[in-house]
Design a protein around this motif. Structure first.
Motif, PDB file in Angstrom:
ATOM      1  N   ALA A 143       1.077  -1.279   0.483  1.00  0.00           N
ATOM      2  CA  ALA A 143       0.327   0.005  -0.206  1.00  0.00           C
ATOM      3  C   ALA A 143       0.757   1.665   0.097  1.00  0.00           C
ATOM      4  CB  ALA A 143      -0.795  -0.230   1.625  1.00  0.00           C
ATOM      5  N   TYR A 144       1.822   1.361   1.200  1.00  0.00           N
ATOM      6  CA  TYR A 144       2.653   1.995   0.432  1.00  0.00           C
ATOM      7  C   TYR A 144       3.561   2.336  -0.761  1.00  0.00           C
ATOM      8  CZ  TYR A 144       6.972   5.235   1.449  1.00  0.00           C
ATOM      9  OH  TYR A 144       7.944   5.550   1.580  1.00  0.00           O
ATOM     10  N   PHE A 191       0.476   4.347  -3.211  1.00  0.00           N
ATOM     11  CA  PHE A 191       0.550   5.565  -2.551  1.00  0.00           C
ATOM     12  C   PHE A 191       1.576   6.328  -2.959  1.00  0.00           C
ATOM     13  CE2 PHE A 191       1.982   9.342   0.410  1.00  0.00           C
ATOM     14  CZ  PHE A 191       1.222   9.953   0.137  1.00  0.00           C
ATOM     15  N   TRP A 240       4.021   8.028   7.121  1.00  0.00           N
ATOM     16  CA  TRP A 240       3.013   6.755   6.196  1.00  0.00           C
ATOM     17  C   TRP A 240       3.600   6.226   7.486  1.00  0.00           C
ATOM     18  CZ3 TRP A 240      -0.336   5.572   2.875  1.00  0.00           C
ATOM     19  CH2 TRP A 240      -1.037   3.921   2.621  1.00  0.00           C
ATOM     20  N   GLU A 286       1.983   2.697   9.649  1.00  0.00           N
ATOM     21  CA  GLU A 286       1.595   1.471   9.900  1.00  0.00           C
ATOM     22  C   GLU A 286       1.649   0.769  11.547  1.00  0.00           C
ATOM     23  OE1 GLU A 286       3.214  -1.595   7.238  1.00  0.00           O
ATOM     24  OE2 GLU A 286       1.884  -0.187   5.474  1.00  0.00           O
ATOM     25  N   TYR A 324      -3.040   6.984   9.079  1.00  0.00           N
ATOM     26  CA  TYR A 324      -2.403   5.664   9.080  1.00  0.00           C
ATOM     27  C   TYR A 324      -3.771   4.924   8.362  1.00  0.00           C
ATOM     28  CZ  TYR A 324      -0.602   8.573  13.149  1.00  0.00           C
ATOM     29  OH  TYR A 324      -0.231   9.066  13.593  1.00  0.00           O
ATOM     30  N   PRO A 325      -3.784   3.709   7.789  1.00  0.00           N
ATOM     31  CA  PRO A 325      -4.301   2.810   6.504  1.00  0.00           C
ATOM     32  C   PRO A 325      -5.441   1.662   7.463  1.00  0.00           C
ATOM     33  CG  PRO A 325      -1.924   2.368   5.964  1.00  0.00           C
ATOM     34  CD  PRO A 325      -1.878   3.502   7.533  1.00  0.00           C
ATOM     35  N   ASN A 331      -9.919   0.164   2.620  1.00  0.00           N
ATOM     36  CA  ASN A 331      -9.886   1.625   1.620  1.00  0.00           C
ATOM     37  C   ASN A 331      -9.848   2.665   1.414  1.00  0.00           C
ATOM     38  OD1 ASN A 331      -9.064   2.466  -1.409  1.00  0.00           O
ATOM     39  ND2 ASN A 331     -11.000   2.319  -1.763  1.00  0.00           N
ATOM     40  N   ASN A 350      -8.165   5.999   4.370  1.00  0.00           N
ATOM     41  CA  ASN A 350      -6.640   5.895   5.923  1.00  0.00           C
ATOM     42  C   ASN A 350      -7.608   7.638   6.595  1.00  0.00           C
ATOM     43  OD1 ASN A 350      -4.650   4.795   3.941  1.00  0.00           O
ATOM     44  ND2 ASN A 350      -6.687   5.008   2.264  1.00  0.00           N
ATOM     45  N   SER A 372      -8.191   5.830  -0.963  1.00  0.00           N
ATOM     46  CA  SER A 372      -7.547   5.524  -0.840  1.00  0.00           C
ATOM     47  C   SER A 372      -6.702   5.365  -2.959  1.00  0.00           C
ATOM     48  CB  SER A 372      -6.677   3.713  -0.934  1.00  0.00           C
ATOM     49  OG  SER A 372      -6.799   3.283   0.161  1.00  0.00           O
TER      50      SER A 372
END
Length: 714
Positions: free
Chosen positions: A407-408, A411, A483, A485, A507-508, A512, A514, A538
């Protein structure tokens, strides 16, 4: 509207269109953001009002220049990393090889610098035709063997254009033109390349191709068409005759047909006289052109050296004159295409003289031009991006990460473009091209701004030295994007730094979604787009975070003392060039420098000496005092009968504190130049001690005499 604001014209010039509200009606620059309802704020001071008006005018000029230069051209073929051209004056110029601007461009006969307006600096460079792959844009066209390069430095940056004369396209070649070209080449081979003879048929054209008036007509009741057409019939003339015969209501006068010419506005006698004058003038020009073509005096003959040694010995400066004449011809031809373009653009007229000036060619001007070329012509931002893995709460573990989650990485891919630092020509933000700060970095640019992201996972961090280097780059950024986690919130003091005025933490949350937090220092004003504790999807997260980071960087810079926008800084640099390096000359001197950027040697100059100035003035290489003395002697000689001898004259001059240089070498040199018969003289400091009244009386008693006359008496 932008043009009116930029030029300062009042809105009353166009009452029916858009109007510009005054500053007092539009907004109040002194309003406080935390007290919007306070009506007791002080009124706008005159100085503040002037500053606001100047800032608005400069913004309008910047937007206009930006639209003219970049609308439809951005991004260029080299990519969005470059907004301005990398071309400089000495590029592609023969015999000029240097890495940066040098004083050699001032002595080149094919380069000239101008000040078009108060915000535009132009350079005209004449170059040989460049050998481009496939012939370039002029492939298959008949163009000149030289081209003109135009460099413009203005508020929007530096732009470069290459212009070439288009003679004709290949499909326009005719047998007649080929024959004319063959005849011209034969004449040039006979008389040399300096001949400028043109065949008469090339100038006046072929008289047999002129259309002849039709002498035969169809019957009035017959409609002209293709079936009854003939070479000696005029379709339009017969059609007008048919319309007048079948539709009499179309006739303006029943006594005159539609195909009959109307009466001339002047009398027949005046018309015949004007026609005769035009024909007579044409015949005179044809005859004059015929005489000039075959006159020996009009043919350009090459300069030849003396045949005998006696002639060469009798003229010691003959070889020098040949070199000067030939060099003058080369210098004039070296700027010929530039002169043509300069005239076609309408810059040679007197009406443009108030804004158009030359520049003083000095080392200071070179420094100012280098400063202009090194400036960024759009906003630049640098933002730090940090990845926090689950369970990481200290600096060393966080900065040691060499990658992140999927995910990072998604992004980062949506945040900006990944560029290689080694070949990147845009804004670097302190990153190094040799790989010490990583090989790639996210970068994004528009025509108004560019931003680079210092990503911690893109920089090496396997040793303590690399971690320290990474800490320096990330800690100097004013905006940080984190970012995280980790299960706990990210603390600002994990990476201690005096900067990091704005901290944007992501913060995820899964599904979908954040969570975004925005923490700022107290002195940072309000900005957008995202706000504190926002929940963002996202698919739009990267774009909103990027826009928020750029807005945060702008908000922080507004709090800095003496901060200037990029266009304000460039405007001051252009203003410095205009005010300190403008070369004010007469119109004649200006046109002469347009004709030839390098001044031709003056006949009053001593041969063999060199010029010490780098300006655009006349490059007189001799002693200027000799010319001044010659002008004084031409007006100051008075042949009186009661002139004193040389000894009395020298005695009286010595009594006044004036001495002459009696060095025979110097006097011989002065006499050999044939400029002035005056010997060298100097006024000593004893002149101040002489009383003014006695000095005036002594001058009246013994007026100065010409030393040449006293020498003749001896």
């Amino acid at each position: 509207v932008l043009y009116k604001i930029a030029t300062g014209k009042a809105s009353a010039d166009n009452p029916g269109g858009l109007t510009q509200p005054s500053l007092n009606e539009d907004f109040d620059p002194n309003i406080l953001s935390d007290d919007l309802l306070d009506k007791s704020s002080p009124s706008l001071s005159p100085s503040k009002n002037y500053q606001c008006q100047k800032a608005i005018t400069l913004c309008a000029k910047t937007v206009l220049a930006h639209l003219v230069t970049h609308l439809g051209h951005f991004p260029m073929a080299i990519g969005a990393a470059r907004l301005s051209s990398l071309v400089v004056e000495h590029d592609d110029v023969p015999n000029l090889t240097s890495d940066e601007l040098s004083a050699n461009i001032f002595s080149a006969p094919n380069i000239q610098l101008f000040m078009l307006t108060e915000n535009v600096i132009a350079s005209l460079i004449e170059l040989p035709v460049l050998d481009l792959p496939g012939g370039g844009v002029t492939a298959g066209l008949s163009t000149a063997d030289k081209q003109v390069r135009v460099l413009l430095r203005d508020l929007s940056g530096k732009a470069s254009w290459d212009a070439s004369i288009l003679y004709r396209t290949p499909d326009t070649d005719t047998p007649e033109e080929t024959q004319i070209e063959t005849e011209t080449n034969a004449i040039q081979s006979k008389w040399g390349p300096m001949s400028y003879i043109q065949p008469e048929s090339f100038i006046m054209g072929n008289a047999t191709n002129l259309p002849q008036r039709a002498m035969r007509h169809r019957p009035p009741n017959l409609l002209p068409d293709v079936s009854n057409s003939a070479p000696d019939l005029d379709q339009l003339d017969d059609l007008l005759q048919y319309l007048g015969h079948t539709s009499p209501e179309c006739l303006e006068n029943f006594d005159r047909k539609l195909n009959e010419p109307a009466a001339p506005p002047l009398s027949i006698e005046i018309e015949q006289e004007a026609i005769a004058s035009v024909i007579n003038q044409r015949n005179m020009e044809v005859e004059e052109n015929r005489v000039m073509q075959f006159a020996d005096s009009m043919l350009g003959q090459p300069i030849s050296r003396p045949n005998s040694r006696s002639e060469g010995a009798s003229s010691p400066g003959y070889d020098t004159s040949i070199q000067q004449i030939s060099s003058g011809i080369i210098e004039q031809n070296a700027f010929q295409q530039c002169r043509l373009l300069f005239s076609q653009l309408g810059l040679a007229g007197w009406e443009r003289r108030q804004q158009l000036h030359l520049l003083n060619k000095t080392e200071r001007l070179l420094r100012e031009l280098r400063n202009l070329d090194s400036q960024r012509c759009r906003e630049t931002h640098k933002v730090a991006v940090i990845y926090v893995a689950p369970g990481q709460e200290d600096k060393n573990s966080i900065l040691s990460n060499q990658g992140g989650s999927g995910a990072y990485e998604q992004f980062l891919a949506a945040l900006a473009w990944e560029v290689e630092l080694e070949g990147h020509t845009g804004f670097l933000g302190g990153l190094q091209r040799q790989g010490s700060t990583g090989l790639t970095a996210p970068y994004v640019a528009t025509s108004f701004s560019e931003a680079i992201f210092h990503v911690a996972t893109r920089m090496p961090g396997d040793t303590p030295e690399t971690v320290l280097n990474k800490t320096r780059h990330l800690g100097n950024d004013e905006v940080h994007i984190v970012w995280s986690e980790h299960c706990r919130d990210y603390r600002r003091d994990i990476i201690p730094t005096e900067f990091c005025d704005i901290l944007i933490t992501i913060y995820p949350l899964g599904n979908n979604l954040n969570r975004v937090t925005v923490n700022c220092k107290p002195d940072v004003p309000h900005f957008g787009i995202l706000f504190h504790e926002a929940i963002v999807e996202s698919n739009i997260l990267a774009g909103l975070v990027r826009a928020t980071a750029i807005c945060a960087s702008r908000a922080k810079r507004t709090t800095l003392s003496f901060y200037q926008q990029y266009y304000e800084e460039r405007s001051l640099s252009l203003e410095t060039v205009v005010t300190k390096h403008k070369h004010s000359t007469t119109y004649e001197d200006f046109i002469s420098r347009v004709y030839s950027p390098i001044a031709t040697p003056s006949p009053f100059c001593v041969s063999g000496s060199t010029s010490s100035g780098a300006g655009d003035g006349p490059a007189c290489t001799g002693n200027p005092s000799m010319l001044a003395a010659a002008l004084l002697d031409s007006h100051g000689h008075s042949h009186k009968p009661n002139q004193r001898n040389d000894s009395k004259f020298r005695a009286s001059e010595a009594a006044r504190g004036v001495w002459f240089n009696n060095n025979p070498d110097v006097s011989q040199n002065v006499e050999s130049t044939s400029i002035s018969p005056r010997p060298l003289k100097k006024i000593s400091s004893s002149l101040k001690s002489v009383p003014r009244r006695s000095l005036r009386q002594e001058v009246q008693e013994s007026p100065p005499e010409s030393p040449q006359q006293s020498t003749r008496k001896k």
